[in-house]
Design an enzyme around this catalytic site. Sequence first.
Site, mmCIF file in Angstrom:
data_model
loop_
_atom_site.group_PDB
_atom_site.id
_atom_site.type_symbol
_atom_site.label_atom_id
_atom_site.label_comp_id
_atom_site.label_asym_id
_atom_site.label_seq_id
_atom_site.Cartn_x
_atom_site.Cartn_y
_atom_site.Cartn_z
ATOM 1 N N ASN A 1 44.975 0.562 -42.150
ATOM 2 C CA ASN A 1 45.152 1.760 -42.987
ATOM 3 C C ASN A 1 43.897 1.897 -43.841
ATOM 4 O O ASN A 1 43.712 1.143 -44.799
ATOM 5 C CB ASN A 1 46.394 1.600 -43.873
ATOM 6 C CG ASN A 1 46.526 2.733 -44.881
ATOM 7 O OD1 ASN A 1 45.865 3.770 -44.762
ATOM 8 N ND2 ASN A 1 47.392 2.532 -45.875
ATOM 9 N N GLU B 1 56.316 -3.367 -46.621
ATOM 10 C CA GLU B 1 55.174 -3.543 -47.517
ATOM 11 C C GLU B 1 55.684 -3.678 -48.952
ATOM 12 O O GLU B 1 55.928 -2.671 -49.629
ATOM 13 C CB GLU B 1 54.256 -2.320 -47.440
ATOM 14 C CG GLU B 1 53.628 -2.121 -46.081
ATOM 15 C CD GLU B 1 52.307 -1.361 -46.189
ATOM 16 O OE1 GLU B 1 51.316 -1.869 -45.664
ATOM 17 O OE2 GLU B 1 52.271 -0.296 -46.818
ATOM 18 N N GLY C 1 47.236 -4.305 -51.995
ATOM 19 C CA GLY C 1 45.951 -4.187 -52.669
ATOM 20 C C GLY C 1 45.807 -5.086 -53.888
ATOM 21 O O GLY C 1 44.886 -4.920 -54.683
ATOM 22 N N SER D 1 48.217 -7.200 -48.544
ATOM 23 C CA SER D 1 47.179 -8.221 -48.662
ATOM 24 C C SER D 1 47.138 -9.176 -47.471
ATOM 25 O O SER D 1 46.846 -10.358 -47.625
ATOM 26 C CB SER D 1 47.326 -8.987 -49.985
ATOM 27 O OG SER D 1 47.194 -8.088 -51.080
HETATM 28 C C1 PEP Z 1 48.410 -0.868 -47.207
HETATM 29 O O1 PEP Z 1 47.942 -0.076 -48.016
HETATM 30 O O2 PEP Z 1 49.137 -0.452 -46.298
HETATM 31 C C2 PEP Z 1 48.090 -2.289 -47.358
HETATM 32 C C3 PEP Z 1 48.798 -3.168 -46.724
HETATM 33 O O3 PEP Z 1 47.023 -2.574 -48.194
HETATM 34 P P1 PEP Z 1 46.385 -4.041 -48.453
HETATM 35 O O4 PEP Z 1 46.295 -4.742 -47.125
HETATM 36 O O5 PEP Z 1 45.063 -3.755 -49.044
HETATM 37 O O6 PEP Z 1 47.307 -4.749 -49.383
#
Ligand code: PEP
Length: 247
Positions: free
Chosen positions: A9, A165, A171, A209
């Site tokens: 993403n 998620e 993030g 993450s």
């Molecule tokens: C996301 O925004 O879908 C995501 C998983 O971000 P990150 O891997 O940066 O935590």
Amino acid sequence: MKKKLIAGNWKMNGSLSANKTLVDALLAGSRNAQCLVAVCVPAPYLAQVQQLVDGSVIALGGQDVSQHDLGAFTGEFSAAMLKDFGVRYCLVGHSERRQYHGETDQVVAAKAQRALAAGITPVVCVGETLAEREAGHTEEVVKRQLAAVIHANGHCISEIVVAYEPVWAIGTGKTASVEQAQQVHAVLRGQLRAATAQADRVHILYGGSMNAGNAAQLLAQPDIDGGLVGGAALKPADFLAIIAAAQ
Ligand code: PEP
């Protein structure tokens, strides 16, 4: 056993030149990928990335889609428009859309419906905030979010992808432990099993993450069928390491 799916993403990042550099590196490193790979790019770059990934193992993804079919919805774009650019997957209900754009479970369900009707696989994002986890509401929240999508799309629910998620892990550098992630994935799998005999076909991705260091352990869990990757998807070496971990 189904292949794992690793989807990047990009969020609101990129430029014509940065995209080319990133995709060229991904193409060079993913030729022999044993998993499914997708990149979900900002809408203005769909045409560019469609051409770059054409004929490769990398599938094109969008980050959002309108809940409407067509008409007076300035700034929005429909599932049919995404389909015109060869989009195979589309995120719906990402926590940043729910948080900053007020998307409700019903709006997310309608978006999933539009994607499915256009032949695009919606990647339905669910996840609890830190406050919800600390209050012991994780299961209730993710089940409510997925239930709305099942309710609106029951007949073709095995065609979706689900991404768990946890909002507090996106993030932030904080990852759910493998046990925490697997536990929620098992709950989501159970909910899908109650809705369809084909629940085991559905990819349930972990996002939050995920990186080169933690991917292998997460992806080894029985109900974790892949990853939705934000920050690490912008770094070719990291994204390729995650792809390699998903063999
Ligand atoms: C996301 O925004 O879908 C995501 C998983 O971000 P990150 O891997 O940066 O935590």
